[in-house]
Design a protein around this motif. Structure first.
Motif, mmCIF file in Angstrom:
data_model
loop_
_atom_site.group_PDB
_atom_site.id
_atom_site.type_symbol
_atom_site.label_atom_id
_atom_site.label_comp_id
_atom_site.label_asym_id
_atom_site.label_seq_id
_atom_site.Cartn_x
_atom_site.Cartn_y
_atom_site.Cartn_z
ATOM 1 N N MET A 209 3.924 5.802 -5.484
ATOM 2 C CA MET A 209 3.942 5.827 -6.951
ATOM 3 C C MET A 209 2.789 6.676 -7.484
ATOM 4 S SD MET A 209 5.043 1.904 -7.724
ATOM 5 C CE MET A 209 5.343 2.022 -9.489
ATOM 6 N N TRP A 210 1.673 6.602 -6.798
ATOM 7 C CA TRP A 210 0.510 7.413 -7.198
ATOM 8 C C TRP A 210 0.830 8.899 -7.024
ATOM 9 C CZ3 TRP A 210 -3.676 7.908 -9.842
ATOM 10 C CH2 TRP A 210 -4.596 8.931 -9.531
ATOM 11 N N VAL B 153 0.841 -1.202 0.000
ATOM 12 C CA VAL B 153 0.000 0.000 0.000
ATOM 13 C C VAL B 153 0.879 1.256 0.000
ATOM 14 C CG1 VAL B 153 -1.642 1.343 1.405
ATOM 15 C CG2 VAL B 153 -1.985 -1.119 1.083
ATOM 16 N N LEU B 154 1.923 1.240 0.837
ATOM 17 C CA LEU B 154 2.841 2.380 0.898
ATOM 18 C C LEU B 154 3.495 2.622 -0.469
ATOM 19 C CD1 LEU B 154 4.523 4.470 2.586
ATOM 20 C CD2 LEU B 154 6.172 2.616 2.975
ATOM 21 N N ALA B 155 3.956 1.547 -1.116
ATOM 22 C CA ALA B 155 4.621 1.657 -2.419
ATOM 23 C C ALA B 155 3.669 2.221 -3.473
ATOM 24 C CB ALA B 155 5.148 0.291 -2.859
ATOM 25 N N GLY C 268 8.680 4.522 -4.527
ATOM 26 C CA GLY C 268 7.641 3.491 -4.593
ATOM 27 C C GLY C 268 8.079 2.324 -5.460
ATOM 28 N N THR C 269 8.781 2.630 -6.555
ATOM 29 C CA THR C 269 9.286 1.578 -7.443
ATOM 30 C C THR C 269 10.294 0.702 -6.709
ATOM 31 O OG1 THR C 269 8.997 3.039 -9.335
ATOM 32 C CG2 THR C 269 10.435 1.139 -9.663
ATOM 33 N N GLY C 270 11.197 1.334 -5.942
ATOM 34 C CA GLY C 270 12.206 0.579 -5.194
ATOM 35 C C GLY C 270 11.556 -0.343 -4.175
#
Ligand code: ZN
Ligand code: ZN
Length: 145
Positions: A66-67, A60-62, A80-82
């Motif tokens: 990214m959003w 959810v955090l990622a 977020g990608t990492g």
């Protein structure tokens, strides 16, 4: 140039996540959050275990990061990608390869065998303490011999 910065952010996030997971695994999961994490050290009943909430939390955090960064593809997107890449690798190595949550996938790769050995040592104990090898991708050299 920006592309190199983005790659650097992503790789640094992956490395940070391994260190961060080690830290929370050792000090929170085998500490105050043991009542959740213990479901991963005991026999699983069914496919899910309460400990999965941690993976869902990271996912959810990622996705949220990214959003937030998706229109400008700024640093938040790459953070977020990492986290997503780390989560995916963690899932494949930990849940699939080490714990056989799907049909077993076998490997004789020295690195994979080493991290599996180390993680099995972590699971030798079904109690909160003592335990060792709290990381996943990085483990003591002795397991790779
Ligand atoms: Zn543990
Ligand atoms: Zn495990």
């Amino acid at each position: 140039m920006q592309i190199l910065i983005n790659i650097a952010i992503t790789i640094a996030t992956i490395a940070f996540m391994e260190a961060f997971s080690w830290f929370i695994h050792k000090y929170l999961f085998h500490g105050p959050l043991w009542f959740i994490h213990k479901t991963h050290h005991q026999q699983r009943h069914g496919w899910f275990e309460l400990n999965d909430v941690f993976s869902i939390g990271f996912a959810v955090l990622a996705l949220w990061l990214m959003w937030l960064g998706h229109t400008m593809l700024d640093y938040r997107f790459w953070l977020g990608t990492g986290i997503s890449i780390y989560g995916t690798v963690y899932f494949i190595f930990h849940d699939w390869f080490i714990h056989n949550r799907f049909k077993a996938f076998r490997s004789t790769n020295r690195y994979l065998m080493g991290i599996r050995r180390a993680h099995k040592i972590h699971h030798k104990s079904t109690e909160k303490n003592p335990s060792e090898e709290f990381g996943l991708l990085v483990a003591s050299r002795k397991w790779f011999k």
